[in-house]
Design a protein around this motif. Structure first.
Motif, PDB file in Angstrom:
ATOM      1  N   UNK A 132       2.785   3.072 -10.261  1.00  0.00           N
ATOM      2  CA  UNK A 132       2.704   2.944  -8.806  1.00  0.00           C
ATOM      3  C   UNK A 132       3.984   3.460  -8.161  1.00  0.00           C
ATOM      4  N   UNK A 133       3.957   3.537  -6.836  1.00  0.00           N
ATOM      5  CA  UNK A 133       5.129   3.892  -6.048  1.00  0.00           C
ATOM      6  C   UNK A 133       5.426   2.732  -5.100  1.00  0.00           C
ATOM      7  N   UNK A 134       6.703   2.291  -5.106  1.00  0.00           N
ATOM      8  CA  UNK A 134       7.079   1.141  -4.292  1.00  0.00           C
ATOM      9  C   UNK A 134       8.262   1.501  -3.394  1.00  0.00           C
ATOM     10  N   UNK A 143       3.371  -0.528  -1.305  1.00  0.00           N
ATOM     11  CA  UNK A 143       3.111  -0.027  -2.658  1.00  0.00           C
ATOM     12  C   UNK A 143       1.895   0.892  -2.611  1.00  0.00           C
ATOM     13  N   UNK A 144       2.020   2.071  -3.254  1.00  0.00           N
ATOM     14  CA  UNK A 144       0.925   3.043  -3.308  1.00  0.00           C
ATOM     15  C   UNK A 144       0.457   3.207  -4.748  1.00  0.00           C
ATOM     16  N   UNK A 145      -0.835   3.367  -4.901  1.00  0.00           N
ATOM     17  CA  UNK A 145      -1.427   3.484  -6.250  1.00  0.00           C
ATOM     18  C   UNK A 145      -2.690   4.337  -6.178  1.00  0.00           C
ATOM     19  N   UNK A 154      -2.962   1.935  -0.523  1.00  0.00           N
ATOM     20  CA  UNK A 154      -1.654   1.521  -0.015  1.00  0.00           C
ATOM     21  C   UNK A 154      -1.754   0.056   0.386  1.00  0.00           C
ATOM     22  N   UNK A 155      -0.860  -0.745  -0.144  1.00  0.00           N
ATOM     23  CA  UNK A 155      -0.836  -2.161   0.202  1.00  0.00           C
ATOM     24  C   UNK A 155       0.478  -2.534   0.854  1.00  0.00           C
ATOM     25  N   UNK A 156       0.424  -3.370   1.855  1.00  0.00           N
ATOM     26  CA  UNK A 156       1.616  -3.836   2.568  1.00  0.00           C
ATOM     27  C   UNK A 156       1.643  -5.352   2.519  1.00  0.00           C
ATOM     28  N   UNK A 157       2.828  -5.911   2.355  1.00  0.00           N
ATOM     29  CA  UNK A 157       2.951  -7.358   2.333  1.00  0.00           C
ATOM     30  C   UNK A 157       2.336  -7.991   1.095  1.00  0.00           C
ATOM     31  N   UNK A 158       2.379  -7.270  -0.038  1.00  0.00           N
ATOM     32  CA  UNK A 158       1.836  -7.813  -1.281  1.00  0.00           C
ATOM     33  C   UNK A 158       0.324  -7.810  -1.362  1.00  0.00           C
ATOM     34  N   UNK A 159      -0.340  -6.989  -0.523  1.00  0.00           N
ATOM     35  CA  UNK A 159      -1.807  -7.042  -0.457  1.00  0.00           C
ATOM     36  C   UNK A 159      -2.482  -6.148  -1.483  1.00  0.00           C
ATOM     37  N   UNK A 160      -1.724  -5.253  -2.133  1.00  0.00           N
ATOM     38  CA  UNK A 160      -2.362  -4.311  -3.058  1.00  0.00           C
ATOM     39  C   UNK A 160      -3.055  -5.033  -4.206  1.00  0.00           C
TER      40      UNK A 160
END
Length: 541
Positions: A132-134, A143-145, A154-160
């Protein structure tokens, strides 16, 4: 974080660039919306398709080549190859936004092809065995995956992690509802209220006093509905919008429809009333304008009437969005007028409570509360606003003050942070702890420096003498400070009313009545209202 923001330029920014002209996509209505990557706790989701949007024939005159070049240069992505975007919102968090995006490409895409400057703000990491990319040194963390070559998450705030757990959907209310919905041309937004109802309803109830009675039903909407569905198909030459509210039951749906009808009627009435008040009766052009507003208002309001089908409350427009835009523009002054009236009503209630506290204080101590908290030398220590605290149900706060210390002592400053709502003007934005509810002070007025007063000293009559005024925001003072409105007899209106002395203001008379006064009042009349024993005859004002 720039990574996430510029990907939003692909998932939301494209719509922004083109939104001024069009926001739409063309998908067949045969397939269903995808519920993949929608966690059980998600509260809202939006769907759009940039590739289909930019391929529309009616948008051929837009600078699509320029948009493509700009996106490739700044982001590294061709918007014509972004098949779909899904934006998911989770429950709000005190730490920041919680949500994510699902971007589906029309062909394989590698995150390494993104703009180098964007990549420099992210680090490659391995989480749970996945590459992943953080973002680093950024909050909230993004974080992108890529679960497959054509999909970017793309997840923000630990949502991924929550999104990945819901790769095949979830049992949540939003995912279940979304999976049953057919795709429709345009942008589709779905929101469910089950998890946020307990948070939103109290917030609306707090604002109920700011709304006209005809709109009070709006504060119960979240209690009566389970979900809101919006579909917008906007093009250069017209557009369509469909809004559906899902009632909690059929009775709730009927109640929601009634509330919406009342809101439409109120809006139409307010628009026409506002126009009538501002038009000249002898001007034929202005009268024709009024007739136009009435005609268009009737047409648009009928188009906004909801239809009820079981638990569904639906409002649909067949392409007259331009008319809605016109009516919205016309409605804004009317709504502002209604809000101003509601604020005046709330401020009037504050003044009435202050007046009642004055009278109860006088009954208890045989004097008015001004100039009563002072030291042995007669210097005022705290305001009358502190003195009346026990009479506005603030006895506990009153006991936190040291009545032998000045208002700005450490103990009294700490207590001052708990400013009662009664001293807050609902229509003015002031620094924390400041108030515009002040008594007029000066020779011959109800209140004078260093002098205690009783109601029997008001020889002109309590109903003819001002006791408290709404001062100008520029004259606001800390609520505990023994400072009030020092009246200049030559300019009695100088520091009252709105900022810069505009508009109207309210006064509390000695008998407890509240009157609204315009800035156009005769200065001699207002001066007479301020004095307590000059023997003037006060005519109606």
């Amino acid at each position: 974080m720039r990574f996430f923001k510029l990907w939003a330029g692909v998932c939301a920014g494209i719509a922004t660039v083109i939104g001024g002209a069009s926001v739409a996509f063309a998908q067949t209505s045969a397939s269903k919306l995808s519920a993949s990557y929608i966690p059980a706790d998600a509260i809202a989701v939006a769907f759009a398709s940039p590739a289909d949007l930019l391929a529309r024939e009616d948008l051929a005159m837009l600078p699509i080549e320029v948009l493509q070049a700009a996106a490739l240069k700044e982001v590294g992505v061709d918007p014509m190859k972004v098949a779909s975007i899904k934006l998911v919102s989770g429950m709000p968090s005190p730490a920041g936004p919680v949500g994510g995006a699902v971007i589906e490409m029309t062909e394989p895409f590698d995150l390494e092809n993104l703009n180098a400057q964007i990549r420099s703000e992210f680090e490659a990491v391995t989480i749970d065995g996945k590459s992943m990319y953080r973002s680093f040194n950024k909050r909230p963390e993004a974080i992108a995956y890529q679960p497959n070559p054509q999909t970017v998450l793309i997840g923000v705030g630990g949502y991924l992690s929550s999104m990945l757990d819901a790769a095949e959907g979830s049992s949540g209310q939003l995912a279940t509802l979304t999976g049953r919905m057919s795709k429709r041309p345009g942008v589709t937004v779905v929101t469910v209220f089950g998890q946020i109802r307990s948070m939103l309803t109290p917030m609306l109830k707090q604002q109920q006093g700011m709304l006209p009675p005809q709109l009070h039903g709006l504060t119960d909407l979240f209690e009566q509905t389970d979900a809101l569905l919006i579909n917008v198909d906007y093009s250069l030459v017209g557009g369509k919008i469909a809004i559906t509210l899902v009632g909690r039951d059929e009775a709730s749906a009927q109640s929601v429809a009634q509330t919406l009808n009342q809101s439409v009627d109120f809006a139409k009435t307010m628009i026409i009333s506002q126009m009538e008040n501002n038009l000249q009766a002898d001007d034929p052009v202005q009268q024709a304008t009024l007739q136009y507003v009435k005609r268009v208002g009737e047409k648009v309001s009928e188009g906004l009437r909801p239809n009820v089908n079981g638990k569904l409350v639906q409002i649909s427009d067949d392409g007259s969005l331009a008319s809605i835009g016109v009516m919205t523009g016309l409605l804004l002054p009317a709504v502002q007028s209604a809000r101003s009236a509601a604020r005046r009503m709330n401020s009037s209630n504050n003044l009435k409570q202050i007046g009642l506290a004055f009278h109860n204080y006088h009954s208890a101590y045989r004097k008015l509360p001004y100039n009563t908290i002072k030291d042995d030398a007669g210097k005022d220590l705290l305001s009358w606003r502190v003195a009346i605290l026990p009479f506005i149900e603030e006895q506990a706060l009153y006991q936190q003050f040291n009545l032998k210390e000045p208002w700005d002592s450490p103990q009294n400053m700490a207590a001052a942070k708990q400013m009662p709502e009664i001293f807050k003007h609902p229509g003015m934005v002031l620094p924390p702890g400041q108030t515009i509810y002040q008594v007029p002070v000066g020779p011959g007025l109800m209140f004078e420096e260093g002098t205690e007063r009783q109601f029997r000293d008001v020889l002109d009559g309590l109903s003819n003498t001002v006791m408290v005024v709404e001062a100008s925001p520029d004259a606001a003072v800390p609520w505990t400070k023994p400072a009030d409105l020092n009246v200049d007899p030559s300019m009695p209106l100088a520091d009252v009313g709105g900022r810069g002395g505009r508009g109207v203001f309210q006064v509390l008379l000695g008998d407890g009545a509240v009157r609204t006064i315009t800035r156009t009042i005769d200065e001699n009349m207002f001066r007479s209202l301020l004095t307590r024993a000059n023997g003037e005859v006060i005519n109606e004002f």
